[in-house]
Design a protein around this motif. Structure first.
Motif, PDB file in Angstrom:
ATOM      1  N   VAL A 265       0.856  -1.184   0.000  1.00  0.00           N
ATOM      2  CA  VAL A 265       0.000   0.000   0.000  1.00  0.00           C
ATOM      3  C   VAL A 265       0.893   1.235   0.000  1.00  0.00           C
ATOM      4  CG1 VAL A 265      -0.148   0.246   2.529  1.00  0.00           C
ATOM      5  CG2 VAL A 265      -2.071   0.989   1.102  1.00  0.00           C
ATOM      6  N   THR A 266       0.371   2.358  -0.467  1.00  0.00           N
ATOM      7  CA  THR A 266       1.109   3.622  -0.460  1.00  0.00           C
ATOM      8  C   THR A 266       0.331   4.683   0.308  1.00  0.00           C
ATOM      9  OG1 THR A 266       0.107   4.176  -2.605  1.00  0.00           O
ATOM     10  CG2 THR A 266       2.321   3.216  -2.630  1.00  0.00           C
ATOM     11  N   THR A 267       1.055   5.650   0.883  1.00  0.00           N
ATOM     12  CA  THR A 267       0.431   6.783   1.564  1.00  0.00           C
ATOM     13  C   THR A 267       0.217   7.914   0.565  1.00  0.00           C
ATOM     14  OG1 THR A 267       2.492   7.909   2.157  1.00  0.00           O
ATOM     15  CG2 THR A 267       1.736   6.142   3.626  1.00  0.00           C
ATOM     16  N   LYS A 268      -0.376   8.993   1.018  1.00  0.00           N
ATOM     17  CA  LYS A 268      -0.620  10.127   0.120  1.00  0.00           C
ATOM     18  C   LYS A 268       0.677  10.786  -0.316  1.00  0.00           C
ATOM     19  CE  LYS A 268      -1.308  13.617   3.774  1.00  0.00           C
ATOM     20  NZ  LYS A 268      -0.126  14.412   3.446  1.00  0.00           N
ATOM     21  N   ASP A 269       1.763  10.588   0.444  1.00  0.00           N
ATOM     22  CA  ASP A 269       3.055  11.163   0.088  1.00  0.00           C
ATOM     23  C   ASP A 269       3.949  10.194  -0.666  1.00  0.00           C
ATOM     24  OD1 ASP A 269       2.484  13.633   1.311  1.00  0.00           O
ATOM     25  OD2 ASP A 269       3.067  12.851   3.285  1.00  0.00           O
ATOM     26  N   GLY A 270       3.465   8.988  -0.945  1.00  0.00           N
ATOM     27  CA  GLY A 270       4.241   8.036  -1.707  1.00  0.00           C
ATOM     28  C   GLY A 270       5.117   7.120  -0.876  1.00  0.00           C
ATOM     29  N   GLN A 271       4.949   7.116   0.448  1.00  0.00           N
ATOM     30  CA  GLN A 271       5.647   6.124   1.269  1.00  0.00           C
ATOM     31  C   GLN A 271       4.995   4.756   1.035  1.00  0.00           C
ATOM     32  OE1 GLN A 271       4.191   8.637   4.120  1.00  0.00           O
ATOM     33  NE2 GLN A 271       6.133   9.328   4.983  1.00  0.00           N
ATOM     34  N   LEU A 272       5.751   3.692   1.271  1.00  0.00           N
ATOM     35  CA  LEU A 272       5.267   2.352   0.963  1.00  0.00           C
ATOM     36  C   LEU A 272       5.301   1.450   2.184  1.00  0.00           C
ATOM     37  CD1 LEU A 272       7.437   3.187  -1.653  1.00  0.00           C
ATOM     38  CD2 LEU A 272       6.001   1.417  -2.636  1.00  0.00           C
ATOM     39  N   ALA A 273       4.343   0.534   2.239  1.00  0.00           N
ATOM     40  CA  ALA A 273       4.320  -0.513   3.264  1.00  0.00           C
ATOM     41  C   ALA A 273       4.039  -1.837   2.571  1.00  0.00           C
ATOM     42  CB  ALA A 273       3.250  -0.225   4.319  1.00  0.00           C
ATOM     43  N   PHE A 274       4.777  -2.878   2.970  1.00  0.00           N
ATOM     44  CA  PHE A 274       4.598  -4.206   2.377  1.00  0.00           C
ATOM     45  C   PHE A 274       4.457  -5.250   3.475  1.00  0.00           C
ATOM     46  CE2 PHE A 274       6.819  -1.894  -0.980  1.00  0.00           C
ATOM     47  CZ  PHE A 274       6.019  -2.192  -2.074  1.00  0.00           C
ATOM     48  N   GLY A 275       3.450  -6.127   3.323  1.00  0.00           N
ATOM     49  CA  GLY A 275       3.283  -7.260   4.214  1.00  0.00           C
ATOM     50  C   GLY A 275       3.870  -8.505   3.574  1.00  0.00           C
ATOM     51  N   SER A 276       4.081  -9.544   4.372  1.00  0.00           N
ATOM     52  CA  SER A 276       4.742 -10.740   3.852  1.00  0.00           C
ATOM     53  C   SER A 276       4.160 -12.015   4.440  1.00  0.00           C
ATOM     54  CB  SER A 276       6.243 -10.680   4.154  1.00  0.00           C
ATOM     55  OG  SER A 276       6.491 -11.032   5.504  1.00  0.00           O
ATOM     56  N   LEU A 277       4.554 -13.134   3.830  1.00  0.00           N
ATOM     57  CA  LEU A 277       4.198 -14.441   4.359  1.00  0.00           C
ATOM     58  C   LEU A 277       4.832 -14.689   5.719  1.00  0.00           C
ATOM     59  CD1 LEU A 277       4.528 -16.792   1.228  1.00  0.00           C
ATOM     60  CD2 LEU A 277       2.432 -16.260   2.481  1.00  0.00           C
ATOM     61  N   ASN A 278       5.919 -13.978   6.003  1.00  0.00           N
ATOM     62  CA  ASN A 278       6.627 -14.153   7.269  1.00  0.00           C
ATOM     63  C   ASN A 278       5.913 -13.490   8.437  1.00  0.00           C
ATOM     64  OD1 ASN A 278       8.593 -15.275   5.578  1.00  0.00           O
ATOM     65  ND2 ASN A 278       9.633 -13.311   5.354  1.00  0.00           N
ATOM     66  N   GLY A 279       4.843 -12.764   8.153  1.00  0.00           N
ATOM     67  CA  GLY A 279       4.081 -12.124   9.227  1.00  0.00           C
ATOM     68  C   GLY A 279       4.600 -10.772   9.644  1.00  0.00           C
ATOM     69  N   ASP A 280       5.417 -10.125   8.799  1.00  0.00           N
ATOM     70  CA  ASP A 280       5.927  -8.804   9.137  1.00  0.00           C
ATOM     71  C   ASP A 280       5.444  -7.767   8.136  1.00  0.00           C
ATOM     72  OD1 ASP A 280       7.780  -8.821   6.849  1.00  0.00           O
ATOM     73  OD2 ASP A 280       8.953 -10.244   8.022  1.00  0.00           O
ATOM     74  N   VAL A 281       5.536  -6.503   8.546  1.00  0.00           N
ATOM     75  CA  VAL A 281       5.204  -5.373   7.683  1.00  0.00           C
ATOM     76  C   VAL A 281       6.409  -4.442   7.650  1.00  0.00           C
ATOM     77  CG1 VAL A 281       3.708  -3.364   7.335  1.00  0.00           C
ATOM     78  CG2 VAL A 281       2.728  -5.522   8.159  1.00  0.00           C
ATOM     79  N   ARG A 282       6.886  -4.125   6.444  1.00  0.00           N
ATOM     80  CA  ARG A 282       8.030  -3.231   6.268  1.00  0.00           C
ATOM     81  C   ARG A 282       7.557  -1.863   5.811  1.00  0.00           C
ATOM     82  NH1 ARG A 282      10.012  -8.336   4.735  1.00  0.00           N
ATOM     83  NH2 ARG A 282      12.175  -8.768   5.367  1.00  0.00           N
ATOM     84  N   LEU A 283       8.106  -0.823   6.429  1.00  0.00           N
ATOM     85  CA  LEU A 283       7.756   0.553   6.103  1.00  0.00           C
ATOM     86  C   LEU A 283       8.942   1.240   5.426  1.00  0.00           C
ATOM     87  CD1 LEU A 283       5.991   1.615   9.445  1.00  0.00           C
ATOM     88  CD2 LEU A 283       5.039   0.329   7.515  1.00  0.00           C
ATOM     89  N   PHE A 284       8.689   1.907   4.286  1.00  0.00           N
ATOM     90  CA  PHE A 284       9.731   2.594   3.529  1.00  0.00           C
ATOM     91  C   PHE A 284       9.325   4.043   3.279  1.00  0.00           C
ATOM     92  CE2 PHE A 284       9.907  -1.884   2.391  1.00  0.00           C
ATOM     93  CZ  PHE A 284      11.258  -2.182   2.494  1.00  0.00           C
ATOM     94  N   ASP A 285      10.326   4.927   3.200  1.00  0.00           N
ATOM     95  CA  ASP A 285      10.016   6.335   2.930  1.00  0.00           C
ATOM     96  C   ASP A 285       9.793   6.552   1.436  1.00  0.00           C
ATOM     97  OD1 ASP A 285      12.510   6.425   1.714  1.00  0.00           O
ATOM     98  OD2 ASP A 285      13.486   7.413   3.403  1.00  0.00           O
ATOM     99  N   LYS A 286       9.460   7.802   1.068  1.00  0.00           N
ATOM    100  CA  LYS A 286       9.124   8.091  -0.331  1.00  0.00           C
ATOM    101  C   LYS A 286      10.346   8.137  -1.238  1.00  0.00           C
ATOM    102  CE  LYS A 286       8.939  13.096   0.543  1.00  0.00           C
ATOM    103  NZ  LYS A 286       8.046  14.292   0.497  1.00  0.00           N
ATOM    104  N   LYS A 287      11.547   8.010  -0.666  1.00  0.00           N
ATOM    105  CA  LYS A 287      12.767   7.949  -1.462  1.00  0.00           C
ATOM    106  C   LYS A 287      13.126   6.506  -1.805  1.00  0.00           C
ATOM    107  CE  LYS A 287      14.653  12.151   0.662  1.00  0.00           C
ATOM    108  NZ  LYS A 287      15.789  12.717   1.435  1.00  0.00           N
ATOM    109  N   PHE A 288      12.178   5.632  -1.685  1.00  0.00           N
ATOM    110  CA  PHE A 288      12.414   4.201  -1.868  1.00  0.00           C
ATOM    111  C   PHE A 288      13.099   3.886  -3.200  1.00  0.00           C
ATOM    112  CE2 PHE A 288      10.810   0.018  -3.349  1.00  0.00           C
ATOM    113  CZ  PHE A 288      11.280  -0.780  -2.331  1.00  0.00           C
TER     114      PHE A 288
END
Length: 457
Positions: A265-288
């Motif tokens: 999913v993305t935020t209104k500013d273009g930051q990203l979040a990804f979920g996984s089979l491992n049960g974690d969620v990774r958060l990245f800034d808009k400079k990804f």
């Protein structure tokens, strides 16, 4: 505690003689459940990850400081579902459409995907290689508009959608094909024809990308003319530019380790979040995508190790302060600002364990679980989308649709939900744009609307 023996559901309650006993039990059962899901020793985790995983089993949170000063909290004293009826005279429960025409195309197919528009009040429902178009009329009733047969008037191979995303103010509908994981089809919703096929089987470096899903470049992008969008596979994320004369994939981040990405999913500013089979969620800034080397993996600004169950869906508030993760049997709502500095957000800065809010675990009551014989399999939970701000959460399991009051949940009222049962299992559900009352509900052979009645002080 709920368990099933000989097709009968049994509920039991465990009583503890002290708070310390509860804490010890929670740690042990949390570790055991995580190991069961992940097939890996719990004691190999870092203390930060281990403690946060245990926090996912804490139940109602004792903290009462989730609200920022700028949070729009309003008490909803009376939330309930009532039937939103449709027919030619406005009294049936079903949407008014020519069912014979709809079924004539593929008698053996069922409804499978749902995409709700954000600019034209239209909703798109896939059924085999066909796509039904529905719209809200001037009386705010949902009507069948037309049916698109992707096999007709199409210079490209026909498409059986496994996912759909509205694009460029609903003028385009992007389709992922069930039978072709390397192409994205673009449908013109004004001519009802597939007008482009973008292949991702190679990029400027000759690499192959199998598309798991696609995302808008920002949360608000579908309401604009933005052409770029994001795609991802199990171990890579890439920016797609349909205007490129060479390869449509022009920026790529790829990890060597098994990230096992499942959703994003993305935020209104273009930051990203990804979920996984491992049960974690990774958060990245808009400079990804600002990368020095092609295919170099990037570390998340914040990595949230949750309950150990695979993350099947993830959503985020527009401001990036709240993450909503969907697991099979529960939802996890996480505030990702620092407990010490409310301007510090997990997308832009690493959050240490001692400055993280504990996850809020959302589950059904024991009574509802008994009614369902313990069979819970949530569809992807989502916030309502629009200019009003996020106020509700919707998901479903089997024939039941459920909505939580977001504001009440933030205030630790985790059982503040409403539930409605249909005759068939629900395929997909999503709020109408800029509305947290009307929910478009897709059933195997029907499309309807559930309407929440909300009285606000």
């Amino acid at each position: 505690w709920l368990f099933i023996v000989n097709d009968k559901s049994w509920g039991c309650k465990i009583l503890f003689d002290s708070v310390d006993s509860i804490i010890t039990f929670r740690k042990r059962i949390g570790a055991a459940l995580w190991e069961t899901k992940q097939k890996s020793p719990f004691n190999k985790l870092s203390s930060t990850d281990a403690n946060y995983i245990i926090d996912c089993y804490r139940g109602i949170n004792t903290e009462n400081d989730f609200f920022d000063d700028d949070d729009d909290y309003r008490s909803d004293n009376n939330d309930s579902f009532y039937d939103y009826d449709f027919n030619e005279n406005g009294s049936d429960k079903n949407v008014n459409f020519d069912k014979e025409l709809y079924d004539d195309y593929n008698d053996n197919d069922k409804n499978s995907c749902l995409a709700v528009g954000c600019s034209t009040n239209r909703s798109f429902v896939s059924r085999g290689s066909n796509i039904g178009v529905f719209k809200f009329n001037d009386d705010d009733e949902l009507e069948f508009s037309t049916l698109i047969d992707t096999k007709k008037n199409n210079k490209f191979s026909y498409c059986v959608p496994r996912n759909m995303m509205t694009h460029q103010q609903d003028r385009k509908l992007l389709l992922l094909d069930e039978n072709n994981p390397y192409s994205i089809y673009s449908m013109d919703t004004e001519t009802n024809q597939i007008v482009d096929e973008w292949e991702t089987d190679k990029d400027n470096y000759g690499r192959t990308f199998e598309i798991k899903n696609i995302l808008p470049e920002t949360k608000n992008a579908p309401r604009t003319n933005q052409e770029n969008f994001v795609g991802f596979s199990g171990g890579s994320v890439f920016m797609l530019d349909p205007r490129s004369r060479e390869a449509v994939v022009n920026k790529t981040v790829q990890w060597k380790s098994k990230t096992n990405l499942t959703c994003g999913v993305t935020t209104k500013d273009g930051q990203l979040a990804f979920g996984s089979l491992n049960g974690d969620v990774r958060l990245f800034d808009k400079k990804f995508f600002n990368i020095d080397e092609p295919f170099k993996g990037k570390n998340a600004k914040t990595k949230l190790c949750l309950s150990g169950q695979p993350i099947i869906g993830v959503d985020v508030t527009k401001d990036g302060k709240w993450i909503l993760a969907t697991c099979k049997t529960h939802l996890l709502l996480v505030k990702v600002t620092s407990t010490n500095d409310k301007t510090k957000i997990g997308f832009n800065n690493k959050l240490q364990y001692d400055e993280r809010y504990p996850p809020i675990r959302l589950e059904l009551t024991r009574g509802h679980l008994l009614e369902m014989n313990g069979n819970v399999n949530f569809t992807i939970a989502r916030f309502n989308i629009g200019l009003l701000g996020e106020r509700s959460i919707v998901t479903s399991t089997g024939p039941y649709i459920i909505t939580w009051n977001f504001n009440k949940v933030k205030n630790n009222d985790i059982y503040s939900y409403q539930i409605k049962k249909y005759q068939d299992d629900i395929i997909a559900d999503q709020f109408k744009f800029n509305d947290d009352k009307d929910i478009v509900v897709t059933l195997p052979n029907d499309v309807t609307v559930a309407r929440r009645s909300i009285l606000i002080d």
